[in-house]
Design a protein around this motif. Structure first.
Motif, PDB file in Angstrom:
ATOM      1  N   ASN A   1     -13.454   2.920  -6.857  1.00 17.27           N
ATOM      2  CA  ASN A   1     -12.311   3.785  -6.597  1.00 17.27           C
ATOM      3  C   ASN A   1     -12.592   5.179  -7.154  1.00 17.27           C
ATOM      4  O   ASN A   1     -12.961   5.320  -8.325  1.00 17.27           O
ATOM      5  CB  ASN A   1     -11.036   3.244  -7.245  1.00 17.27           C
ATOM      6  CG  ASN A   1     -10.461   2.063  -6.489  1.00 17.27           C
ATOM      7  OD1 ASN A   1     -10.545   1.996  -5.266  1.00 17.27           O
ATOM      8  ND2 ASN A   1      -9.891   1.123  -7.209  1.00 17.27           N
TER       9      ASN A   1
ATOM     10  N   ARG B   1      -2.758  14.578   0.833  1.00 17.32           N
ATOM     11  CA  ARG B   1      -3.136  13.253   0.317  1.00 17.32           C
ATOM     12  C   ARG B   1      -3.981  12.479   1.332  1.00 17.32           C
ATOM     13  O   ARG B   1      -5.010  11.886   0.984  1.00 17.32           O
ATOM     14  CB  ARG B   1      -1.871  12.471  -0.037  1.00 17.32           C
ATOM     15  CG  ARG B   1      -2.097  11.030  -0.399  1.00 17.32           C
ATOM     16  CD  ARG B   1      -0.945  10.465  -1.207  1.00 17.32           C
ATOM     17  NE  ARG B   1       0.351  10.829  -0.690  1.00 17.32           N
ATOM     18  CZ  ARG B   1       1.127  10.004   0.042  1.00 17.32           C
ATOM     19  NH1 ARG B   1       0.698   8.802   0.343  1.00 17.32           N
ATOM     20  NH2 ARG B   1       2.318  10.385   0.454  1.00 17.32           N
ATOM     21  N   SER B   2      -3.555  12.497   2.594  1.00 26.38           N
ATOM     22  CA  SER B   2      -4.285  11.758   3.620  1.00 26.38           C
ATOM     23  C   SER B   2      -5.676  12.337   3.834  1.00 26.38           C
ATOM     24  O   SER B   2      -6.647  11.598   4.017  1.00 26.38           O
ATOM     25  CB  SER B   2      -3.496  11.787   4.937  1.00 26.38           C
ATOM     26  OG  SER B   2      -2.218  11.239   4.765  1.00 26.38           O
TER      27      SER B   2
ATOM     28  N   VAL C   1      -7.893  11.184   0.910  1.00 25.66           N
ATOM     29  CA  VAL C   1      -8.214   9.756   0.974  1.00 25.66           C
ATOM     30  C   VAL C   1      -9.198   9.462   2.086  1.00 25.66           C
ATOM     31  O   VAL C   1     -10.218   8.784   1.890  1.00 25.66           O
ATOM     32  CB  VAL C   1      -6.933   8.916   1.144  1.00 25.66           C
ATOM     33  CG1 VAL C   1      -7.274   7.457   1.419  1.00 25.66           C
ATOM     34  CG2 VAL C   1      -6.056   9.032  -0.097  1.00 25.66           C
TER      35      VAL C   1
ATOM     36  N   THR D   1     -13.084   8.255   1.491  1.00 21.70           N
ATOM     37  CA  THR D   1     -13.428   6.893   1.901  1.00 21.70           C
ATOM     38  C   THR D   1     -14.416   6.870   3.060  1.00 21.70           C
ATOM     39  O   THR D   1     -14.862   5.787   3.470  1.00 21.70           O
ATOM     40  CB  THR D   1     -12.168   6.090   2.278  1.00 21.70           C
ATOM     41  OG1 THR D   1     -11.398   6.806   3.252  1.00 21.70           O
ATOM     42  CG2 THR D   1     -11.324   5.793   1.055  1.00 21.70           C
TER      43      THR D   1
ATOM     44  N   GLY E   1     -11.619   3.153  -2.334  1.00 22.35           N
ATOM     45  CA  GLY E   1     -10.246   3.641  -2.413  1.00 22.35           C
ATOM     46  C   GLY E   1     -10.173   4.888  -3.270  1.00 22.35           C
ATOM     47  O   GLY E   1     -11.157   5.315  -3.881  1.00 22.35           O
ATOM     48  N   VAL E   2      -8.989   5.482  -3.304  1.00 18.65           N
ATOM     49  CA  VAL E   2      -8.769   6.726  -4.041  1.00 18.65           C
ATOM     50  C   VAL E   2      -7.505   6.589  -4.882  1.00 18.65           C
ATOM     51  O   VAL E   2      -6.471   6.126  -4.394  1.00 18.65           O
ATOM     52  CB  VAL E   2      -8.615   7.932  -3.087  1.00 18.65           C
ATOM     53  CG1 VAL E   2      -8.315   9.207  -3.874  1.00 18.65           C
ATOM     54  CG2 VAL E   2      -9.881   8.114  -2.250  1.00 18.65           C
TER      55      VAL E   2
ATOM     56  N   MET F   1      -5.396   4.068  -3.013  1.00 13.61           N
ATOM     57  CA  MET F   1      -5.084   4.272  -1.600  1.00 13.61           C
ATOM     58  C   MET F   1      -6.368   4.178  -0.788  1.00 13.61           C
ATOM     59  O   MET F   1      -7.419   4.643  -1.217  1.00 13.61           O
ATOM     60  CB  MET F   1      -4.433   5.642  -1.391  1.00 13.61           C
ATOM     61  CG  MET F   1      -3.091   5.814  -2.082  1.00 13.61           C
ATOM     62  SD  MET F   1      -2.464   7.517  -1.974  1.00 13.61           S
ATOM     63  CE  MET F   1      -3.563   8.340  -3.149  1.00 13.61           C
ATOM     64  N   ASP F   2      -6.256   3.548   0.394  1.00 14.70           N
ATOM     65  CA  ASP F   2      -7.396   3.481   1.308  1.00 14.70           C
ATOM     66  C   ASP F   2      -6.874   3.540   2.736  1.00 14.70           C
ATOM     67  O   ASP F   2      -5.755   3.979   2.965  1.00 14.70           O
ATOM     68  CB  ASP F   2      -8.234   2.217   1.055  1.00 14.70           C
ATOM     69  CG  ASP F   2      -7.388   0.950   1.109  1.00 14.70           C
ATOM     70  OD1 ASP F   2      -6.425   0.918   1.905  1.00 14.70           O
ATOM     71  OD2 ASP F   2      -7.688   0.002   0.374  1.00 14.70           O
TER      72      ASP F   2
END
Length: 318
Positions: free
Chosen positions: A102, A123-124, A127, A131, A138-139, A159-160
């Protein structure tokens, strides 16, 4: 004789140390060193509101170096024509690390000043970009050392891409990324709450259809409730030039609904508010099996189009 035995003993000890430490050194090397260049997919927003990847090559000596270079490129590199930088100027990357596959990213407090849509894009983008590296599963984002939380105060955690809705029948050549603002019911069932969702969609499919499919699929957050019966089928959706979206749903939309004044309002306005997030939609007209009906479940009349509302609190019964 004693000196010879002492030298032999030391030689044996050194040999044992080498046997033990050399493999460990190679293991450490393999876990931290990454060969020269890595191909990274950098995700940016386009002017028409979809997120698309741009492939670039990143060079680094180890995983941390590649992560730092990737984030610096995502924030500062020149984007292609028609694309918009996804990391705003007020967001700074303070530290980066890798724990159990991660990526742990600490950002500045400017992250909390972003508007909802800006935050989702940022954010998206982080991530999905990270990835795309083969060593990142994940992040985890923190803000000035504090865990990132959702609107209800819960820690978001790693998050992934597992929460990205991908329709299996859509090929990669016809997909794009879009950000949707969907309305669901809060846990008390007293009002609507928003869920920002970034999904992979068919480039040839209308946004209206995508939104309705997502509402029928239900929420992804644990602290919100679905509003549309899962048995509901979308027959058709069309938006006219005057900004009215005609939503044609199956009879299950009515027959499988639990009923009740507040539950009806939550269902109707979750659809209306979600669709009216689109700039070209002003009102929503409901059809059941292709026909207008007088009432939903005995409380709301469905004969005329609905406009979006800011809150259900204080809304008078139609």
């Amino acid at each position: 004789m004693a000196q010879r035995e002492n030298k032999l003993r030391k030689a044996i000890v050194m040999l044992i140390v080498l046997i033990v430490l050399v493999p460990c050194a190679f293991m450490l090397y393999d876990s931290t060193i990454v060969s020269g260049e890595k191909k990274v997919e950098f995700y940016y927003m386009t002017g028409d509101g979809v997120m698309k990847p741009v492939k670039k090559e990143i060079r680094g000596e180890n995983t941390e170096d590649i992560l730092v270079t990737t984030l610096r490129t995502l924030k500062n590199d020149t984007v292609a024509e028609g694309m918009i930088p996804s990391v705003p100027a007020e967001v700074e990357f303070l530290s980066v690390g890798l724990v159990n596959d991660n990526a742990i990213i600490d950002v500045s407090n400017g992250y909390h000043r972003l508007k909802n849509t800006e935050e989702v894009i940022c954010r998206s983008s982080i991530v999905w970009t990270l990835t795309s590296l083969d060593f990142v599963e994940g992040v985890v984002l923190t803000v000035e050392g504090q865990p990132l939380r959702n609107n209800n105060g819960q820690e978001i955690g790693p998050m992934d891409r597992s929460n990205v809705v991908i329709e299996p029948e859509i090929s990669a050549e016809t997909t794009e990324y879009a950000i949707l603002t969907l309305y669901f019911a809060n846990m008390d069932g007293t009002d609507l709450v928003t869920e920002e969702r970034v999904i992979e969609v068919n480039a040839n499919q209308t946004s209206e259809k995508t939104i309705l499919e997502q509402l029928i699929a239900g929420p992804e957050e644990l602290d919100v409730q679905r509003t549309v019966p899962v048995e509901t089928k979308l027959r058709d959706v069309t938006t006219t030039n005057d900004g009215i979206c005609y939503v044609n749903l199956s009879q299950d939309f009515v027959s499988k609904h639990s009923g009740g004044e507040m539950a009806e309002k939550l269902t109707i306005y979750s659809i209306v508010n979600s669709l009216c997030e689109l700039d070209h939609i002003d009102k929503v007209q409901f059809l059941i099996e292709g026909k207008k009906v007088d009432q939903f479940k005995g409380t709301l009349e469905l004969k005329t189009p609905f406009a979006a509302i800011s809150s259900l609190k204080g809304l008078e019964t139609e």
